[in-house]
Write a protein that holds these residues in place. Structure first.
Motif, PDB file in Angstrom:
ATOM      1  N   GLU A 104       0.831  -1.192   0.000  1.00 49.79           N
ATOM      2  CA  GLU A 104       0.000   0.000   0.000  1.00 49.79           C
ATOM      3  C   GLU A 104       0.875   1.256   0.000  1.00 49.79           C
ATOM      4  O   GLU A 104       2.041   1.216   0.367  1.00 49.79           O
ATOM      5  CB  GLU A 104      -0.941  -0.011   1.202  1.00 49.79           C
ATOM      6  CG  GLU A 104      -0.233  -0.189   2.509  1.00 49.79           C
ATOM      7  CD  GLU A 104      -1.179  -0.626   3.598  1.00 49.79           C
ATOM      8  OE1 GLU A 104      -1.066  -0.070   4.699  1.00 49.79           O
ATOM      9  OE2 GLU A 104      -2.015  -1.511   3.360  1.00 49.79           O
ATOM     10  N   ARG A 105       0.304   2.342  -0.464  1.00 46.72           N
ATOM     11  CA  ARG A 105       0.957   3.645  -0.572  1.00 46.72           C
ATOM     12  C   ARG A 105       2.134   3.651  -1.556  1.00 46.72           C
ATOM     13  O   ARG A 105       2.959   4.538  -1.521  1.00 46.72           O
ATOM     14  CB  ARG A 105       1.392   4.157   0.804  1.00 46.72           C
ATOM     15  CG  ARG A 105       0.214   4.434   1.718  1.00 46.72           C
ATOM     16  CD  ARG A 105       0.632   5.006   3.047  1.00 46.72           C
ATOM     17  NE  ARG A 105       1.613   4.219   3.758  1.00 46.72           N
ATOM     18  CZ  ARG A 105       1.364   3.178   4.532  1.00 46.72           C
ATOM     19  NH1 ARG A 105       0.126   2.769   4.682  1.00 46.72           N
ATOM     20  NH2 ARG A 105       2.325   2.552   5.152  1.00 46.72           N
ATOM     21  N   GLU A 106       2.197   2.684  -2.425  1.00 42.58           N
ATOM     22  CA  GLU A 106       3.257   2.618  -3.427  1.00 42.58           C
ATOM     23  C   GLU A 106       2.796   3.332  -4.696  1.00 42.58           C
ATOM     24  O   GLU A 106       1.695   3.098  -5.174  1.00 42.58           O
ATOM     25  CB  GLU A 106       3.563   1.151  -3.725  1.00 42.58           C
ATOM     26  CG  GLU A 106       4.679   0.932  -4.710  1.00 42.58           C
ATOM     27  CD  GLU A 106       4.970  -0.553  -4.877  1.00 42.58           C
ATOM     28  OE1 GLU A 106       5.941  -1.026  -4.281  1.00 42.58           O
ATOM     29  OE2 GLU A 106       4.188  -1.215  -5.584  1.00 42.58           O
ATOM     30  N   HIS A 107       3.626   4.212  -5.217  1.00 41.72           N
ATOM     31  CA  HIS A 107       3.335   4.946  -6.449  1.00 41.72           C
ATOM     32  C   HIS A 107       4.099   4.307  -7.599  1.00 41.72           C
ATOM     33  O   HIS A 107       5.249   3.908  -7.433  1.00 41.72           O
ATOM     34  CB  HIS A 107       3.802   6.405  -6.344  1.00 41.72           C
ATOM     35  CG  HIS A 107       3.159   7.175  -5.258  1.00 41.72           C
ATOM     36  ND1 HIS A 107       2.030   7.913  -5.455  1.00 41.72           N
ATOM     37  CD2 HIS A 107       3.500   7.326  -3.952  1.00 41.72           C
ATOM     38  CE1 HIS A 107       1.697   8.508  -4.323  1.00 41.72           C
ATOM     39  NE2 HIS A 107       2.564   8.154  -3.387  1.00 41.72           N
TER      40      HIS A 107
ATOM     41  N   TYR B 239      -1.529   3.923  -7.724  1.00 43.08           N
ATOM     42  CA  TYR B 239      -1.270   4.166  -6.302  1.00 43.08           C
ATOM     43  C   TYR B 239      -1.853   3.007  -5.520  1.00 43.08           C
ATOM     44  O   TYR B 239      -3.028   2.655  -5.688  1.00 43.08           O
ATOM     45  CB  TYR B 239      -1.919   5.484  -5.864  1.00 43.08           C
ATOM     46  CG  TYR B 239      -1.782   5.745  -4.393  1.00 43.08           C
ATOM     47  CD1 TYR B 239      -0.560   6.126  -3.861  1.00 43.08           C
ATOM     48  CD2 TYR B 239      -2.858   5.589  -3.535  1.00 43.08           C
ATOM     49  CE1 TYR B 239      -0.427   6.354  -2.496  1.00 43.08           C
ATOM     50  CE2 TYR B 239      -2.741   5.813  -2.174  1.00 43.08           C
ATOM     51  CZ  TYR B 239      -1.513   6.199  -1.669  1.00 43.08           C
ATOM     52  OH  TYR B 239      -1.376   6.413  -0.322  1.00 43.08           O
TER      53      TYR B 239
ATOM     54  N   ASN C 274      -4.154  -0.596  -0.972  1.00 39.41           N
ATOM     55  CA  ASN C 274      -3.781  -1.607   0.010  1.00 39.41           C
ATOM     56  C   ASN C 274      -2.994  -2.689  -0.727  1.00 39.41           C
ATOM     57  O   ASN C 274      -2.607  -2.487  -1.870  1.00 39.41           O
ATOM     58  CB  ASN C 274      -4.998  -2.149   0.772  1.00 39.41           C
ATOM     59  CG  ASN C 274      -6.026  -2.769  -0.145  1.00 39.41           C
ATOM     60  OD1 ASN C 274      -5.697  -3.397  -1.149  1.00 39.41           O
ATOM     61  ND2 ASN C 274      -7.298  -2.604   0.198  1.00 39.41           N
TER      62      ASN C 274
ATOM     63  N   GLY D 111       7.894   5.165  -2.944  1.00 45.85           N
ATOM     64  CA  GLY D 111       6.964   5.293  -1.836  1.00 45.85           C
ATOM     65  C   GLY D 111       6.712   4.017  -1.044  1.00 45.85           C
ATOM     66  O   GLY D 111       5.795   3.933  -0.267  1.00 45.85           O
ATOM     67  N   TRP D 112       7.527   3.012  -1.224  1.00 42.45           N
ATOM     68  CA  TRP D 112       7.348   1.765  -0.506  1.00 42.45           C
ATOM     69  C   TRP D 112       8.054   1.874   0.789  1.00 42.45           C
ATOM     70  O   TRP D 112       8.123   1.195   1.647  1.00 42.45           O
ATOM     71  CB  TRP D 112       7.852   0.566  -1.317  1.00 42.45           C
ATOM     72  CG  TRP D 112       8.943   0.877  -2.283  1.00 42.45           C
ATOM     73  CD1 TRP D 112       8.814   1.038  -3.624  1.00 42.45           C
ATOM     74  CD2 TRP D 112      10.315   1.105  -2.007  1.00 42.45           C
ATOM     75  NE1 TRP D 112      10.016   1.332  -4.194  1.00 42.45           N
ATOM     76  CE2 TRP D 112      10.967   1.384  -3.220  1.00 42.45           C
ATOM     77  CE3 TRP D 112      11.090   1.124  -0.855  1.00 42.45           C
ATOM     78  CZ2 TRP D 112      12.324   1.658  -3.322  1.00 42.45           C
ATOM     79  CZ3 TRP D 112      12.435   1.394  -0.952  1.00 42.45           C
ATOM     80  CH2 TRP D 112      13.047   1.662  -2.165  1.00 42.45           C
TER      81      TRP D 112
END
Length: 181
Positions: free
Chosen positions: A24-27, A59, A62, A180-181
């Motif tokens: 999650e929150r990975e771009h 994006y 989850n 963003g990981w």
């Protein structure tokens, strides 16, 4: 003897392949290049083909679902006397399945399509939707490459001169950068 060879190949492939780690929150942002196929239905069907270029972003909402956004332009010059262009921008949701370094995924998107062609009398804008199936290979945590097949459904019942657009398909090779990981 044959069974030992099969077991050795399977064991080696599992040992060599790393974990993909979709989180999650990975771009992700990337470039696409591929082949489009547009079916124009009049009294007979005509299939137009050419080249597609695109950008995509996702994006991680989850571990399983991503927000998807993509846009592309398709230049269709094969099968027609004058070039036809299809530009689209779509937004939707993708489902990601983590499998080692290979990451298969599927998506559903809604968007808009601008079709420029001689039979349409200029540029026509249509709403539509797309279904995507893809697989990416993660080289490391920052870089991946893959393929995707997108089937678009345009709500284009009147394309001019009693023509319709029953099918628009794109096949892409893609590369993407992840952070963003």
């Amino acid at each position: 003897m044959r069974a030992i060879g099969v077991i050795a190949v399977l064991a080696t492939s599992v040992a060599v392949t790393g974990r993909a780690h979709a989180v999650e929150r990975e771009h992700k942002i990337g470039l696409d290049v591929g082949v489009p196929l547009l079916v124009v239905q009049q009294s007979t069907s005509t299939v137009l083909s050419g080249t597609s270029f695109g950008l995509h972003y996702s994006y991680g909402l989850n571990d399983a679902f991503n927000l998807l956004a993509d846009g592309s332009t398709s230049l269709l010059f094969a099968g027609t006397p004058s070039m036809v262009t299809v530009n689209n921008v779509n937004v939707g949701i993708g489902y990601v399945l983590d499998v080692l370094s290979w990451v298969p995924w599927a998506g559903v998107e809604l968007g808009g399509y601008a079709v420029t062609a001689d039979p349409a009398g200029g540029t026509q804008v249509y709403p539509g939707a797309s279904l995507s199936l893809g697989v990416d290979y993660r080289f490391d945590r920052s870089w991946a490459a893959g393929i995707v097949l997108r089937q678009h459904m345009l709500l284009a019942h009147d394309f001019g001169r009693d023509a319709t657009l029953p099918s628009f398909t794109q096949g892409f090779a893609r590369i993407e950068y992840t952070w963003g990981w």
